[in-house]
Design a protein around this motif. Structure first.
Motif, PDB file in Angstrom:
ATOM      1  N   GLN A 268       0.882  -1.179   0.000  1.00  0.00           N
ATOM      2  CA  GLN A 268       0.000   0.000   0.000  1.00  0.00           C
ATOM      3  C   GLN A 268       0.903   1.206   0.000  1.00  0.00           C
ATOM      4  O   GLN A 268       1.479   1.537   1.035  1.00  0.00           O
ATOM      5  CB  GLN A 268      -0.815   0.074   1.281  1.00  0.00           C
ATOM      6  CG  GLN A 268      -1.935  -0.905   1.465  1.00  0.00           C
ATOM      7  CD  GLN A 268      -2.634  -0.579   2.797  1.00  0.00           C
ATOM      8  OE1 GLN A 268      -3.339   0.399   2.926  1.00  0.00           O
ATOM      9  NE2 GLN A 268      -2.375  -1.416   3.790  1.00  0.00           N
ATOM     10  N   LEU A 269       1.055   1.874  -1.135  1.00  0.00           N
ATOM     11  CA  LEU A 269       1.827   3.121  -1.188  1.00  0.00           C
ATOM     12  C   LEU A 269       0.817   4.249  -1.318  1.00  0.00           C
ATOM     13  O   LEU A 269       0.153   4.389  -2.346  1.00  0.00           O
ATOM     14  CB  LEU A 269       2.788   3.091  -2.379  1.00  0.00           C
ATOM     15  CG  LEU A 269       3.496   4.411  -2.703  1.00  0.00           C
ATOM     16  CD1 LEU A 269       4.239   4.995  -1.512  1.00  0.00           C
ATOM     17  CD2 LEU A 269       4.446   4.216  -3.884  1.00  0.00           C
ATOM     18  N   ARG A 270       0.701   5.033  -0.258  1.00  0.00           N
ATOM     19  CA  ARG A 270      -0.329   6.078  -0.222  1.00  0.00           C
ATOM     20  C   ARG A 270       0.354   7.429  -0.387  1.00  0.00           C
ATOM     21  O   ARG A 270       1.253   7.779   0.371  1.00  0.00           O
ATOM     22  CB  ARG A 270      -1.088   6.007   1.103  1.00  0.00           C
ATOM     23  CG  ARG A 270      -1.597   4.589   1.392  1.00  0.00           C
ATOM     24  CD  ARG A 270      -2.492   4.510   2.598  1.00  0.00           C
ATOM     25  NE  ARG A 270      -1.904   5.070   3.802  1.00  0.00           N
ATOM     26  CZ  ARG A 270      -2.498   5.030   4.998  1.00  0.00           C
ATOM     27  NH1 ARG A 270      -3.688   4.463   5.125  1.00  0.00           N
ATOM     28  NH2 ARG A 270      -1.910   5.568   6.054  1.00  0.00           N
ATOM     29  N   ARG A 271      -0.111   8.185  -1.377  1.00  0.00           N
ATOM     30  CA  ARG A 271       0.468   9.507  -1.653  1.00  0.00           C
ATOM     31  C   ARG A 271      -0.497  10.563  -1.125  1.00  0.00           C
ATOM     32  O   ARG A 271      -1.694  10.522  -1.440  1.00  0.00           O
ATOM     33  CB  ARG A 271       0.701   9.664  -3.153  1.00  0.00           C
ATOM     34  CG  ARG A 271       1.749   8.691  -3.697  1.00  0.00           C
ATOM     35  CD  ARG A 271       1.798   8.740  -5.220  1.00  0.00           C
ATOM     36  NE  ARG A 271       2.996   8.096  -5.769  1.00  0.00           N
ATOM     37  CZ  ARG A 271       3.066   6.816  -6.142  1.00  0.00           C
ATOM     38  NH1 ARG A 271       2.014   6.013  -6.008  1.00  0.00           N
ATOM     39  NH2 ARG A 271       4.189   6.328  -6.650  1.00  0.00           N
ATOM     40  N   HIS A 272       0.039  11.518  -0.356  1.00  0.00           N
ATOM     41  CA  HIS A 272      -0.809  12.482   0.341  1.00  0.00           C
ATOM     42  C   HIS A 272      -0.485  13.901  -0.109  1.00  0.00           C
ATOM     43  O   HIS A 272       0.608  14.422   0.175  1.00  0.00           O
ATOM     44  CB  HIS A 272      -0.592  12.377   1.852  1.00  0.00           C
ATOM     45  CG  HIS A 272      -0.828  10.991   2.390  1.00  0.00           C
ATOM     46  ND1 HIS A 272      -2.090  10.474   2.601  1.00  0.00           N
ATOM     47  CD2 HIS A 272       0.044  10.010   2.745  1.00  0.00           C
ATOM     48  CE1 HIS A 272      -1.981   9.237   3.076  1.00  0.00           C
ATOM     49  NE2 HIS A 272      -0.697   8.939   3.169  1.00  0.00           N
ATOM     50  N   ALA A 273      -1.433  14.515  -0.793  1.00  0.00           N
ATOM     51  CA  ALA A 273      -1.241  15.896  -1.258  1.00  0.00           C
ATOM     52  C   ALA A 273      -1.024  16.817  -0.067  1.00  0.00           C
ATOM     53  O   ALA A 273      -1.701  16.702   0.960  1.00  0.00           O
ATOM     54  CB  ALA A 273      -2.459  16.343  -2.058  1.00  0.00           C
ATOM     55  N   GLY A 274      -0.082  17.737  -0.215  1.00  0.00           N
ATOM     56  CA  GLY A 274       0.103  18.811   0.765  1.00  0.00           C
ATOM     57  C   GLY A 274       1.047  18.501   1.903  1.00  0.00           C
ATOM     58  O   GLY A 274       1.491  19.421   2.597  1.00  0.00           O
ATOM     59  N   TYR A 275       1.379  17.253   2.130  1.00  0.00           N
ATOM     60  CA  TYR A 275       2.241  16.914   3.286  1.00  0.00           C
ATOM     61  C   TYR A 275       3.715  16.989   2.911  1.00  0.00           C
ATOM     62  O   TYR A 275       4.122  16.503   1.854  1.00  0.00           O
ATOM     63  CB  TYR A 275       1.911  15.510   3.811  1.00  0.00           C
ATOM     64  CG  TYR A 275       0.603  15.478   4.564  1.00  0.00           C
ATOM     65  CD1 TYR A 275       0.561  15.724   5.936  1.00  0.00           C
ATOM     66  CD2 TYR A 275      -0.597  15.239   3.900  1.00  0.00           C
ATOM     67  CE1 TYR A 275      -0.647  15.724   6.623  1.00  0.00           C
ATOM     68  CE2 TYR A 275      -1.812  15.239   4.586  1.00  0.00           C
ATOM     69  CZ  TYR A 275      -1.827  15.483   5.943  1.00  0.00           C
ATOM     70  OH  TYR A 275      -3.013  15.487   6.626  1.00  0.00           O
ATOM     71  N   ASP A 276       4.514  17.574   3.833  1.00  0.00           N
ATOM     72  CA  ASP A 276       5.953  17.687   3.573  1.00  0.00           C
ATOM     73  C   ASP A 276       6.698  16.514   4.217  1.00  0.00           C
ATOM     74  O   ASP A 276       6.091  15.470   4.526  1.00  0.00           O
ATOM     75  CB  ASP A 276       6.480  19.063   3.994  1.00  0.00           C
ATOM     76  CG  ASP A 276       6.432  19.310   5.497  1.00  0.00           C
ATOM     77  OD1 ASP A 276       6.341  18.330   6.276  1.00  0.00           O
ATOM     78  OD2 ASP A 276       6.483  20.484   5.899  1.00  0.00           O
ATOM     79  N   HIS A 277       8.000  16.692   4.450  1.00  0.00           N
ATOM     80  CA  HIS A 277       8.835  15.563   4.882  1.00  0.00           C
ATOM     81  C   HIS A 277       8.921  15.423   6.398  1.00  0.00           C
ATOM     82  O   HIS A 277       9.397  14.399   6.884  1.00  0.00           O
ATOM     83  CB  HIS A 277      10.258  15.765   4.319  1.00  0.00           C
ATOM     84  CG  HIS A 277      11.129  14.552   4.411  1.00  0.00           C
ATOM     85  ND1 HIS A 277      10.901  13.409   3.674  1.00  0.00           N
ATOM     86  CD2 HIS A 277      12.247  14.291   5.150  1.00  0.00           C
ATOM     87  CE1 HIS A 277      11.831  12.508   3.944  1.00  0.00           C
ATOM     88  NE2 HIS A 277      12.657  13.016   4.848  1.00  0.00           N
TER      89      HIS A 277
END
Ligand SMILES: N[C@@H](CCC(=O)N[C@@H](CSC=O)C(=O)NCC(=O)O)C(=O)O
Length: 300
Positions: A268-277
Motif C-alpha cells: 500500500q503506497l499512499r500519496r498524500h497531497a500537501g504533506y511535507d517531509h
C-alpha cells in the motif's frame, strides 16, 4: 546491562530513556522505549515468576513491539517527543522502541562535518570501509537491540514490527526484507526507497561501503525487493507526502513500487497531497501505522 537515564509517566504507561554498552557498535548507545500500561512495571533483568534466569520469556508478560528508525539529524528522542505515538500505543498494548541514528563518540575525523553522513546518519548499515568499519555498524546494532529488549524488557520475539522515516524508512525496509522472521510487520514513512539512485544514498554507500556498487545491493530496498524469492508475508505500508521537498531527488518511492509489482509483493503506497517531509507528516499518519502493525502482530 541497561542504565535508566530518565522515565516519564505517559498515557498510563511509561516513556523511558536508556543507555547501554553495545557489542555491535563497541560504544555506549542510547535508545528510548515506551512501555504500554500493562508492561509499565517491567524492569531490566527482572526475574519472571517460576523461571530460572532473569529475562527469560514469560508468555503472560511478553509484549508486542514496534521498532521505529528515525532519519538524518535525529536521535533516540525525536520520535518520542515529536510523533505523538504513545496514546495509541498505550491503547494497543504496543511497546515502542526508538534507537539512536548513529554511534556517538566514535571520534572519527570529520564525522560531524555534514548532516547527511557520519553522526546521526548511520544509514542502518555495517560499514566496511576504514575509518567507519570499527563503530558504524547500525544494521547489526538494531538486531542486537532487538535481542536485548527480548531478554531485558519482555519484548515478545514473535511479535516485533519495524517502521521508519526517511533514512529510517530505508533502514526499516532493509532490516525487515532481510530478516522477515525477526520483523513480522513492516511500514515506512517517506523512506529513501532506492538509495543507490539518490545523492544521500550514493554518498553514504560510497563512504561506508566503498565505490564498488556490487556491495550496495544488500542495503537497497528496491534492489532487495527485485531479488525477493517470496513476498514479505504481511504486506508493506508506505506513506509519502507530495509536498516533500526531498521526494524527487532523494526518495524514489516509484522505484520501490515497481520492484514490488514485479516481485508480486503486496504494497500500500499512499500519496498524500500537501504533506511535507517533517514530523507534522509523521504525526499525521503514525496512528495508522501503529494500527497496521498491531493487526499484523496480533496485538491488543
Ligand atoms: N538539516 C536538513 C534537514 C534534515 C531533515 O529534514 N531531517 C529529517 C530526516 S531526513 C532523512 O532522513 C528529520 O526527520 N528531521 C527531524 C525533524 O524534526 O524534522 C536540511 O537542512 O534540510
Amino acid at each position: 546491562m541497561l542504565e535508566l537515564l530518565s522515565e516519564h509517566a505517559c498515557f498510563g504507561g511509561v516513556q523511558r530513556f536508556y543507555r547501554h554498552a553495545s557489542a555491535a557498535i563497541g560504544l555506549p548507545m542510547r535508545f528510548s522505549v515506551f512501555l504500554p500500561p500493562a508492561a509499565a512495571d517491567a524492569q531490566p533483568g527482572q526475574a519472571r515468576p517460576g523461571l530460572s534466569r532473569p529475562g527469560q520469556a514469560w508468555p503472560g508478560l511478553s509484549r508486542p513491539g514496534l521498532f521505529y528508525l528515525a532519519g538524518l539529524t535525529c536521535n533516540e528522542e525525536t520520535f518520542a517527543a515529536k510523533a505523538g505515538a504513545q496514546r495509541v500505543a498505550a491503547e494497543l498494548g504496543l511497546m515502542l522502541v526508538a534507537p539512536d541514528t548513529s554511534p556517538r563518540g566514535a571520534a572519527v575525523a570529520g564525522e560531524d562535518a555534514a548532516w547527511d553522513f557520519g553522526l546521526a546518519a548511520g544509514f542502518y548499515l555495517d560499514a566496511s570501509e576504514a575509518p567507519w568499519a570499527r563503530h558504524y555498524r547500525m544494521y547489526s546494532y538494531i538486531l542486537e537491540l532487538r535481542e536485548l529488549l527480548v531478554a531485558e524488557l519482555a519484548l515478545d520475539p514473535a511479535r516485533v514490527g519495524i517502521c521508519g522515516h526517511s533514512m529510517g524508512g530505508h533502514g526499516a525496509l532493509v532490516l525487515a526484507l532481510r530478516n522477515p522472521t525477526l520483523f513480522r510487520s513492516l511500514s515506512a514513512l517517506a523512506p529513501i526507497a532506492a538509495p543507490s539512485l539518490c545523492p544521500w544514498g550514493q554518498k553514504a554507500f560510497t563512504g561506508y561501503l566503498g565505490a564498488d556498487q556490487a556491495a550496495w545491493g544488500r542495503y537497497d530496498a528496491s534492489l532487495l525487493m527485485a531479488g525477493m524469492k517470496a513476498p514479505f508475508p504481511a504486506g508493506i505500508l508506505v506513506d509519502q507526502g507530495l509536498a516533500d521537498k526531498f521526494l524527487a531527488e532523494q526518495l524514489y518511492p516509484e522505484v520501490f513500487e515497481a520492484a514490488c509489482r514485479s516481485a508480486g509483493q503486496p504494497l500500500q503506497l499512499r500519496r498524500h497531497a500537501g504533506y511535507d517531509h517533517g514530523y507534522y507528516f509523521v504525526a499525521s499518519f503514525i496512528e495508522e501505522h501503529l494500527r497496521f502493525h498491531a493487526r499484523n502482530l496480533g496485538a491488543a
